[in-house]
Design a protein around this motif. Structure first.
Motif, PDB file in Angstrom:
ATOM      1  N   ASN A 153       0.825  -1.203   0.000  1.00  0.00           N
ATOM      2  CA  ASN A 153       0.000   0.000   0.000  1.00  0.00           C
ATOM      3  C   ASN A 153       0.866   1.263   0.000  1.00  0.00           C
ATOM      4  O   ASN A 153       0.576   2.215  -0.723  1.00  0.00           O
ATOM      5  N   ALA A 154       1.925   1.274   0.797  1.00  0.00           N
ATOM      6  CA  ALA A 154       2.828   2.431   0.826  1.00  0.00           C
ATOM      7  C   ALA A 154       3.492   2.606  -0.547  1.00  0.00           C
ATOM      8  O   ALA A 154       3.561   3.725  -1.075  1.00  0.00           O
ATOM      9  N   GLU A 155       3.966   1.511  -1.111  1.00  0.00           N
ATOM     10  CA  GLU A 155       4.616   1.576  -2.421  1.00  0.00           C
ATOM     11  C   GLU A 155       3.650   2.075  -3.495  1.00  0.00           C
ATOM     12  O   GLU A 155       3.991   2.955  -4.289  1.00  0.00           O
ATOM     13  N   ASP A 156       2.442   1.516  -3.516  1.00  0.00           N
ATOM     14  CA  ASP A 156       1.450   1.895  -4.531  1.00  0.00           C
ATOM     15  C   ASP A 156       1.031   3.356  -4.423  1.00  0.00           C
ATOM     16  O   ASP A 156       0.597   3.958  -5.406  1.00  0.00           O
ATOM     17  N   ASN A 157       1.140   3.924  -3.212  1.00  0.00           N
ATOM     18  CA  ASN A 157       0.751   5.322  -2.984  1.00  0.00           C
ATOM     19  C   ASN A 157       1.956   6.259  -2.954  1.00  0.00           C
ATOM     20  O   ASN A 157       1.820   7.420  -2.583  1.00  0.00           O
ATOM     21  N   ASN A 158       3.130   5.743  -3.317  1.00  0.00           N
ATOM     22  CA  ASN A 158       4.365   6.535  -3.345  1.00  0.00           C
ATOM     23  C   ASN A 158       4.686   7.173  -1.995  1.00  0.00           C
ATOM     24  O   ASN A 158       5.180   8.302  -1.932  1.00  0.00           O
ATOM     25  N   VAL A 159       4.407   6.453  -0.920  1.00  0.00           N
ATOM     26  CA  VAL A 159       4.757   6.909   0.421  1.00  0.00           C
ATOM     27  C   VAL A 159       6.111   6.286   0.753  1.00  0.00           C
ATOM     28  O   VAL A 159       6.231   5.069   0.900  1.00  0.00           O
ATOM     29  N   THR A 160       7.130   7.123   0.867  1.00  0.00           N
ATOM     30  CA  THR A 160       8.494   6.623   1.010  1.00  0.00           C
ATOM     31  C   THR A 160       9.046   6.748   2.431  1.00  0.00           C
ATOM     32  O   THR A 160      10.131   6.243   2.695  1.00  0.00           O
ATOM     33  N   ASN A 161       8.323   7.406   3.319  1.00  0.00           N
ATOM     34  CA  ASN A 161       8.848   7.592   4.675  1.00  0.00           C
ATOM     35  C   ASN A 161       8.212   6.645   5.696  1.00  0.00           C
ATOM     36  O   ASN A 161       8.250   6.901   6.889  1.00  0.00           O
TER      37      ASN A 161
END
Length: 171
Positions: A153-161
């Motif tokens: 989910n983080a990867e798919d939403n470009n959440v890198t932190n």
């Protein structure tokens, strides 16, 4: 054979998942049941048999078998899209959940140089919401499949932190 049946519905996506927890690897008339359910409700995009043969109070076993459609459904929460599997914890009222999460983040008064620890993070919904304010967020969850969902989910939403760890919170 059928222990439980539950339905997940994505409020924003309109997708519906039916999960049948069974005390066997298969249930009689799976194909007919699948056809009947899909003809009764057009929003169904996933029907899953979850095998739970252990004599415990756990709702789900470890093995899922898709008998119709997809392995996951999607829905949106606080501006992020999430993949939701049978094992995912996802609030059932996303409209109220967004209000609750936003208020919690406001009360936490997270600074841009702080690290947030999200214990019992599930699929990362609070982690990702907090990531907008924090320098870094670490999510911890005992359910390995939920951690895999959180990472995706983080990867798919470009959440890198955000980073996610499978394990016991107390450890």
């Amino acid at each position: 054979i059928v222990r439980r049946l539950f339905v997940r519905h994505g409020i924003h996506s309109g997708e519906t998942m039916v999960v049948i927890s069974a005390n066997a690897d298969s249930i009689p008339y799976e194909s007919e049941l699948s056809d009947m359910l899909c003809s009764a409700e057009e929003s169904i995009v996933s029907i899953i048999v979850n095998v739970n043969t252990k004599r415990t109070n756990l709702v789900l076993g470890e093995k899922n078998r898709v008998i119709y459609g997809k392995e996951v459904i999607k829905d949106t929460l606080c501006g992020y899209e999430y993949e939701i599997s049978p094992h995912s914890f996802f609030q059932i009222n996303p409209v109220q959940t967004e209000k609750l999460y936003n208020r919690a983040i406001e009360y936490a008064d997270i600074k841009s140089d702080e690290t947030v620890l999200d214990v019992y993070c599930g699929i990362g919904t609070i982690s990702m919401t907090a990531s907008r304010k924090a320098k870094k967020v670490i999510g911890i969850e005992i359910v390995p499949v939920a951690i895999e969902n959180a990472k995706k989910n983080a990867e798919d939403n470009n959440v890198t932190n955000c980073s996610f760890l499978a394990g016991k919170a107390e450890e």
